[in-house]
Design an enzyme around this catalytic site. Structure first.
Site, PDB file in Angstrom:
ATOM      1  N   LYS A  11       1.402  -2.708  12.141  1.00  0.00           N
ATOM      2  CA  LYS A  11       0.133  -3.421  12.327  1.00  0.00           C
ATOM      3  C   LYS A  11      -0.077  -3.767  13.801  1.00  0.00           C
ATOM      4  CE  LYS A  11      -0.283  -5.917   7.963  1.00  0.00           C
ATOM      5  NZ  LYS A  11      -0.539  -7.260   7.424  1.00  0.00           N
ATOM      6  N   GLU A  34       3.056 -17.612   2.977  1.00  0.00           N
ATOM      7  CA  GLU A  34       2.074 -16.730   2.344  1.00  0.00           C
ATOM      8  C   GLU A  34       1.760 -17.265   0.963  1.00  0.00           C
ATOM      9  OE1 GLU A  34       1.269 -12.108   1.539  1.00  0.00           O
ATOM     10  OE2 GLU A  34       1.885 -12.605   3.567  1.00  0.00           O
ATOM     11  N   ASP A  63      -4.376  -9.799   6.816  1.00  0.00           N
ATOM     12  CA  ASP A  63      -3.803  -9.613   5.492  1.00  0.00           C
ATOM     13  C   ASP A  63      -4.494  -8.415   4.857  1.00  0.00           C
ATOM     14  OD1 ASP A  63      -1.720 -10.850   3.864  1.00  0.00           O
ATOM     15  OD2 ASP A  63      -3.283 -10.922   2.345  1.00  0.00           O
ATOM     16  N   SER A  64      -3.698  -7.599   4.192  1.00  0.00           N
ATOM     17  CA  SER A  64      -4.283  -6.363   3.666  1.00  0.00           C
ATOM     18  C   SER A  64      -3.647  -6.011   2.346  1.00  0.00           C
ATOM     19  CB  SER A  64      -4.082  -5.240   4.680  1.00  0.00           C
ATOM     20  OG  SER A  64      -2.781  -5.274   5.194  1.00  0.00           O
ATOM     21  N   PHE A 174       3.048   3.721   7.882  1.00  0.00           N
ATOM     22  CA  PHE A 174       3.968   2.783   7.238  1.00  0.00           C
ATOM     23  C   PHE A 174       3.440   2.473   5.842  1.00  0.00           C
ATOM     24  CE2 PHE A 174       1.383  -1.080   7.353  1.00  0.00           C
ATOM     25  CZ  PHE A 174       0.459  -0.775   8.334  1.00  0.00           C
ATOM     26  N   LYS A 195      -6.039   7.458  12.309  1.00  0.00           N
ATOM     27  CA  LYS A 195      -6.035   6.450  11.247  1.00  0.00           C
ATOM     28  C   LYS A 195      -6.932   5.263  11.627  1.00  0.00           C
ATOM     29  CE  LYS A 195      -3.206   3.226   8.678  1.00  0.00           C
ATOM     30  NZ  LYS A 195      -1.905   2.592   8.479  1.00  0.00           N
TER      31      LYS A 195
END
Ligand code: IMP
Length: 217
Positions: A11, A34, A63-64, A174, A195
């Site tokens: 990320k 989290e 956050d994904s 990843f 990407k």
């Protein structure tokens, strides 16, 4: 300077590729709580407030998750846990049993610098990206809003990319990249630039970058 609260090198690499011109991005290795929520925006906003209170500098948290349509959005907000416990091969095998293998990646970036935000009528970026995104209304469901809950304002930027779950292919990227195909190519078969040009995170970063540049000028 902007602190990106993440332990995920993938990320961080992508954020630097994208925001290089707009901001110096430094990693902040801080363990935010989290929270369990079935909405990634809530999770990101909570973490951004907590990180800002800790470091007292402007922060972003991302956050994904991967949302498989035929599995009612599974693994969604639980993507990291499922990747660690089941693994991406098992997610592929679950999707393989379904006729409809459509899925999406979603990303929410939460920004917090302790200041409030002027009411912003702009959606910073409402253009869709990628040839097949026009089909889905959710692509325009920007969460470019101030989150009212809590005492410290947080600004959210959302990105979305549609695709399909496929048998693992490719060596790059990843996480779920090898099983997520967009436009005939898995994310693991793309280089970082390719990407970023289509990804959920790239889209959220583009919205954020444009807004942040205006804010810091
Ligand atoms: P979190 O946002 O760090 O909680 O990560 C959510 C989960 O989704 C992790 O398992 C990530 O590996 C995965 N994930 C998030 N973005 C991507 C991506 O761009 N490619 C592949 N997996 C991703």
């Amino acid at each position: 300077m902007l602190r990106f609260v993440t332990t995920n090198e993938g990320k961080l690499r992508e954020a630097r590729e994208y925001l290089g011109a707009e901001a110096e991005v430094r990693q902040l290795d801080f363990d935010t709580t989290e929270i369990q929520a079935d909405d990634i925006a809530t999770v990101a906003a909570h973490s951004a407030r907590e990180a800002y209170e800790h470091v007292d500098e402007p922060v972003i948290v991302e956050d994904s998750g991967l949302f498989v349509d035929a599995l009612a959005g599974f693994p969604g907000p639980y993507s990291a846990y499922v990747e660690d416990t089941l693994g991406i091969e098992r997610v592929w095998h679950l999707a393989e049993m379904e006729d409809d293998r459509s899925a999406s990646f979603r990303s929410v970036i939460a920004y917090c610098d302790g200041e409030g935000f002027a009411a912003s009528p702009e959606p910073v970026d409402t253009e869709r990206r990628g040839p097949d995104q026009g089909a889905d209304e959710r692509a325009t469901a920007t969460t470019d809003d101030q989150v009212a809950a809590g005492d410290i304002p947080v600004k959210l930027f959302e990105g979305y990319v549609p695709g399909e779950i496929v048998a693992p292919r490719g060596e790059g990227g990843f996480g779920y990249d090898p099983i997520f195909e967009h436009d005939g190519t898995t994310f693991a078969e793309m280089d970082a630039e390719e990407k970023n040009a289509v990804s959920h995170r790239g889209r959220a970063l583009a919205k954020f970058g444009e807004w942040y540049q205006a804010r810091t000028q």
